[in-house]
Enzyme design. Sequence first.
Site, PDB file in Angstrom:
ATOM      1  N   HIS A  70     -62.745  11.815 -18.212  1.00 49.78           N
ATOM      2  CA  HIS A  70     -63.498  12.730 -17.335  1.00 49.78           C
ATOM      3  C   HIS A  70     -64.679  11.997 -16.690  1.00 49.78           C
ATOM      4  O   HIS A  70     -64.974  12.172 -15.509  1.00 49.78           O
ATOM      5  CB  HIS A  70     -64.069  13.898 -18.137  1.00 49.78           C
ATOM      6  N   LYS A  76     -58.442  29.285 -23.477  1.00 47.82           N
ATOM      7  CA  LYS A  76     -57.986  28.492 -24.610  1.00 47.82           C
ATOM      8  C   LYS A  76     -59.097  28.484 -25.648  1.00 47.82           C
ATOM      9  O   LYS A  76     -60.270  28.719 -25.306  1.00 47.82           O
ATOM     10  CB  LYS A  76     -57.571  27.079 -24.223  1.00 47.82           C
ATOM     11  N   ARG A  78     -53.352  12.274 -14.693  1.00 43.19           N
ATOM     12  CA  ARG A  78     -52.873  11.303 -15.692  1.00 43.19           C
ATOM     13  C   ARG A  78     -51.403  11.003 -15.451  1.00 43.19           C
ATOM     14  O   ARG A  78     -50.801  11.553 -14.535  1.00 43.19           O
ATOM     15  CB  ARG A  78     -53.048  11.887 -17.095  1.00 43.19           C
ATOM     16  N   SER A 132     -58.505  15.922 -24.151  1.00 46.50           N
ATOM     17  CA  SER A 132     -59.420  16.498 -25.138  1.00 46.50           C
ATOM     18  C   SER A 132     -58.643  16.867 -26.409  1.00 46.50           C
ATOM     19  O   SER A 132     -59.177  16.767 -27.516  1.00 46.50           O
ATOM     20  CB  SER A 132     -60.133  17.727 -24.560  1.00 46.50           C
TER      21      SER A 132
HETATM   22  P1  ADP Z   1     -58.496  21.914 -17.666  1.00 41.19           P
HETATM   23  O1  ADP Z   1     -58.751  22.944 -18.688  1.00 41.19           O
HETATM   24  O2  ADP Z   1     -58.807  22.315 -16.268  1.00 41.19           O
HETATM   25  O3  ADP Z   1     -57.175  21.196 -17.769  1.00 41.19           O
HETATM   26  P2  ADP Z   1     -59.791  19.579 -18.705  1.00 41.19           P
HETATM   27  O4  ADP Z   1     -61.161  19.650 -19.217  1.00 41.19           O
HETATM   28  O5  ADP Z   1     -58.708  19.306 -19.681  1.00 41.19           O
HETATM   29  O6  ADP Z   1     -59.647  20.913 -17.941  1.00 41.19           O
HETATM   30  O7  ADP Z   1     -59.677  18.521 -17.532  1.00 41.19           O
HETATM   31  C1  ADP Z   1     -60.487  18.618 -16.394  1.00 41.19           C
HETATM   32  C2  ADP Z   1     -60.006  17.657 -15.348  1.00 41.19           C
HETATM   33  O8  ADP Z   1     -60.062  16.338 -15.847  1.00 41.19           O
HETATM   34  C3  ADP Z   1     -58.554  17.860 -14.916  1.00 41.19           C
HETATM   35  O9  ADP Z   1     -58.454  17.565 -13.540  1.00 41.19           O
HETATM   36  C4  ADP Z   1     -57.799  16.856 -15.713  1.00 41.19           C
HETATM   37  O10 ADP Z   1     -56.590  16.465 -15.085  1.00 41.19           O
HETATM   38  C5  ADP Z   1     -58.806  15.724 -15.720  1.00 41.19           C
HETATM   39  N1  ADP Z   1     -58.550  14.831 -16.825  1.00 41.19           N
HETATM   40  C6  ADP Z   1     -58.239  15.161 -18.096  1.00 41.19           C
HETATM   41  N2  ADP Z   1     -58.019  14.050 -18.838  1.00 41.19           N
HETATM   42  C7  ADP Z   1     -58.210  13.000 -18.024  1.00 41.19           C
HETATM   43  C8  ADP Z   1     -58.122  11.581 -18.186  1.00 41.19           C
HETATM   44  N3  ADP Z   1     -57.758  11.033 -19.342  1.00 41.19           N
HETATM   45  N4  ADP Z   1     -58.398  10.820 -17.126  1.00 41.19           N
HETATM   46  C9  ADP Z   1     -58.730  11.367 -15.950  1.00 41.19           C
HETATM   47  N5  ADP Z   1     -58.809  12.692 -15.709  1.00 41.19           N
HETATM   48  C10 ADP Z   1     -58.558  13.497 -16.737  1.00 41.19           C
END
Ligand code: ADP
Length: 175
Positions: A17, A41, A90, A128
């Site tokens: 992130h 979630k 990803r 996460s």
């Molecule tokens: P959501 O609940 O919207 O999926 P996340 O907090 O999991 O939220 O992810 C937020 C954003 O960060 C999304 O666009 C997701 O694709 C991106 N993201 C998650 N993991 C990674 C990573 N390892 N590298 C780059 N971007 C990521």
Amino acid sequence: MTIAIYPGSFDPIHNGHIEIVRRASLLFEQVIWAAYDRPLKSLLFSEQERLEFMHEAAKDLPNVQVRSYHGLTVLFARQAGAKAIVRGLRATHDFEIEYQMALTNAQQAAEIDTVCLMTGAQYAFLSSSILKEVALANGDISSMVPPYVAHKLKARLAQLGEDRGDKVKMVSLTE
Ligand code: ADP
């Protein structure tokens, strides 16, 4: 001024992130790094805690503003005057979900575009959920998150373990 929002649950933030928000800050004049206040979630960290991590990660990025929001992402983006929604992509399976979300968002607010940034190779499989699973199993998470997140994450999982006395239940939190 070209404003973009970078929305997500960020429960908690990890280095994937942080890499995306840094790259977005180079592309847009202003980036609003925005946490959904109550995603659908189960969360490990409160809205306040997630925002604190984000503030810490963005403290050297003057054009990044950290906020939380409620409701439809595109409506928040419109109210903020954003032209783009930034998402991280990803390896493989993110594409379908992001494409579907981008089309839905475009239907709701045609003036706001989705900009997907490809994840750096070192973070291509980081999420996460994976982070929480590795932390729960006492694995090494030092390459996945900044130290302040690692510290709080371990403390939170240990506290949950004590509260529940049942590791099987804790695993379901990571789903
Ligand atoms: P959501 O609940 O919207 O999926 P996340 O907090 O999991 O939220 O992810 C937020 C954003 O960060 C999304 O666009 C997701 O694709 C991106 N993201 C998650 N993991 C990674 C990573 N390892 N590298 C780059 N971007 C990521």
